[in-house]
Design a protein around this motif. Structure first.
Motif, PDB file in Angstrom:
ATOM      1  N   GLN A 151       0.837  -1.182   0.000  1.00 35.54           N
ATOM      2  CA  GLN A 151       0.000   0.000   0.000  1.00 35.54           C
ATOM      3  C   GLN A 151       0.879   1.241   0.000  1.00 35.54           C
ATOM      4  O   GLN A 151       1.802   1.362   0.791  1.00 35.54           O
ATOM      5  CB  GLN A 151      -0.900   0.015   1.228  1.00 35.54           C
ATOM      6  CG  GLN A 151      -1.831   1.201   1.290  1.00 35.54           C
ATOM      7  CD  GLN A 151      -2.746   1.153   2.498  1.00 35.54           C
ATOM      8  OE1 GLN A 151      -2.758   0.165   3.229  1.00 35.54           O
ATOM      9  NE2 GLN A 151      -3.498   2.207   2.718  1.00 35.54           N
ATOM     10  N   ASN A 170       0.771  13.450  -3.520  1.00 33.36           N
ATOM     11  CA  ASN A 170       0.094  12.259  -4.032  1.00 33.36           C
ATOM     12  C   ASN A 170       0.548  12.075  -5.469  1.00 33.36           C
ATOM     13  O   ASN A 170       1.285  12.891  -6.020  1.00 33.36           O
ATOM     14  CB  ASN A 170      -1.432  12.432  -3.962  1.00 33.36           C
ATOM     15  CG  ASN A 170      -2.173  11.103  -3.865  1.00 33.36           C
ATOM     16  OD1 ASN A 170      -1.898  10.177  -4.618  1.00 33.36           O
ATOM     17  ND2 ASN A 170      -3.108  11.025  -2.932  1.00 33.36           N
ATOM     18  N   TRP A 173      -4.022   8.028  -4.844  1.00 31.96           N
ATOM     19  CA  TRP A 173      -3.962   7.002  -3.791  1.00 31.96           C
ATOM     20  C   TRP A 173      -4.467   7.605  -2.484  1.00 31.96           C
ATOM     21  O   TRP A 173      -4.695   8.815  -2.401  1.00 31.96           O
ATOM     22  CB  TRP A 173      -2.519   6.528  -3.640  1.00 31.96           C
ATOM     23  CG  TRP A 173      -2.093   5.601  -4.728  1.00 31.96           C
ATOM     24  CD1 TRP A 173      -2.703   4.429  -5.093  1.00 31.96           C
ATOM     25  CD2 TRP A 173      -0.976   5.735  -5.611  1.00 31.96           C
ATOM     26  NE1 TRP A 173      -2.023   3.840  -6.132  1.00 31.96           N
ATOM     27  CE2 TRP A 173      -0.967   4.608  -6.466  1.00 31.96           C
ATOM     28  CE3 TRP A 173       0.020   6.690  -5.762  1.00 31.96           C
ATOM     29  CZ2 TRP A 173       0.004   4.417  -7.457  1.00 31.96           C
ATOM     30  CZ3 TRP A 173       0.979   6.498  -6.734  1.00 31.96           C
ATOM     31  CH2 TRP A 173       0.967   5.374  -7.568  1.00 31.96           C
ATOM     32  N   PRO A 174      -4.634   6.789  -1.455  1.00 32.57           N
ATOM     33  CA  PRO A 174      -5.095   7.348  -0.165  1.00 32.57           C
ATOM     34  C   PRO A 174      -4.164   8.454   0.313  1.00 32.57           C
ATOM     35  O   PRO A 174      -2.941   8.351   0.198  1.00 32.57           O
ATOM     36  CB  PRO A 174      -5.062   6.132   0.764  1.00 32.57           C
ATOM     37  CG  PRO A 174      -5.289   4.967  -0.143  1.00 32.57           C
ATOM     38  CD  PRO A 174      -4.553   5.323  -1.416  1.00 32.57           C
ATOM     39  N   TRP A 175      -4.733   9.501   0.880  1.00 37.45           N
ATOM     40  CA  TRP A 175      -3.972  10.656   1.299  1.00 37.45           C
ATOM     41  C   TRP A 175      -3.214  10.420   2.601  1.00 37.45           C
ATOM     42  O   TRP A 175      -3.651   9.655   3.456  1.00 37.45           O
ATOM     43  CB  TRP A 175      -4.902  11.857   1.487  1.00 37.45           C
ATOM     44  CG  TRP A 175      -5.572  12.296   0.232  1.00 37.45           C
ATOM     45  CD1 TRP A 175      -6.818  11.919  -0.202  1.00 37.45           C
ATOM     46  CD2 TRP A 175      -5.050  13.160  -0.781  1.00 37.45           C
ATOM     47  NE1 TRP A 175      -7.095  12.503  -1.411  1.00 37.45           N
ATOM     48  CE2 TRP A 175      -6.032  13.270  -1.787  1.00 37.45           C
ATOM     49  CE3 TRP A 175      -3.852  13.870  -0.932  1.00 37.45           C
ATOM     50  CZ2 TRP A 175      -5.841  14.058  -2.939  1.00 37.45           C
ATOM     51  CZ3 TRP A 175      -3.676  14.643  -2.072  1.00 37.45           C
ATOM     52  CH2 TRP A 175      -4.662  14.733  -3.057  1.00 37.45           C
TER      53      TRP A 175
END
Length: 123
Positions: free
Chosen positions: A1, A103, A111-113
């Motif tokens: 991730q 990002n 993607w997730p911050w």
């Protein structure tokens, strides 16, 4: 991730300078393969892209791009060996006050911050 850790935010005076840095981890492929960007979100406003930098692999040179309000004042750079992307900010103005995030460039999907880093410019 993929994870982003932004740092370097601070309280600065009008006209001052500051550099914020983002450490990136978790990429499937080499960091240099990804176009990156810095974004900011001021209170009560939507998050906006302020600077982008193209991918750069091998001997290719990364190409920066800037939102009009920061052109000539901000400089984005990347270090593919350290997996970092930085934003040098000069001649800071009160309207630059925001939480700054890095990002992937939005044209390629986000993607997730991360948690962001707070920049406050006092007048």
């Amino acid at each position: 991730q993929v994870q982003f850790v932004e740092s370097g935010g601070a309280l600065v005076q009008l006209g001052g300078s500051l550099t914020v840095t983002c450490l990136v981890s978790g990429f499937t492929y080499g960091f240099g393969n990804y176009a990156m960007a810095w974004y900011r979100q001021a209170p009560g406003k939507e998050r906006e892209l302020v600077a982008g930098i193209s991918s750069a692999v091998g001997s290719s040179v990364a190409v920066p791009s800037y939102e009009d309000s920061v052109k000539g004042r901000f400089t984005i750079s990347r270090d593919n060996k350290k997996n970092t992307v930085s934003l040098q900010m000069n001649d800071l103005k009160p309207e630059d006050t925001a939480v700054y995030y890095c990002n992937r460039h939005r044209d390629y999907g986000l993607w997730p911050w991360g948690q962001g880093t707070q920049v406050t410019v006092s007048s």
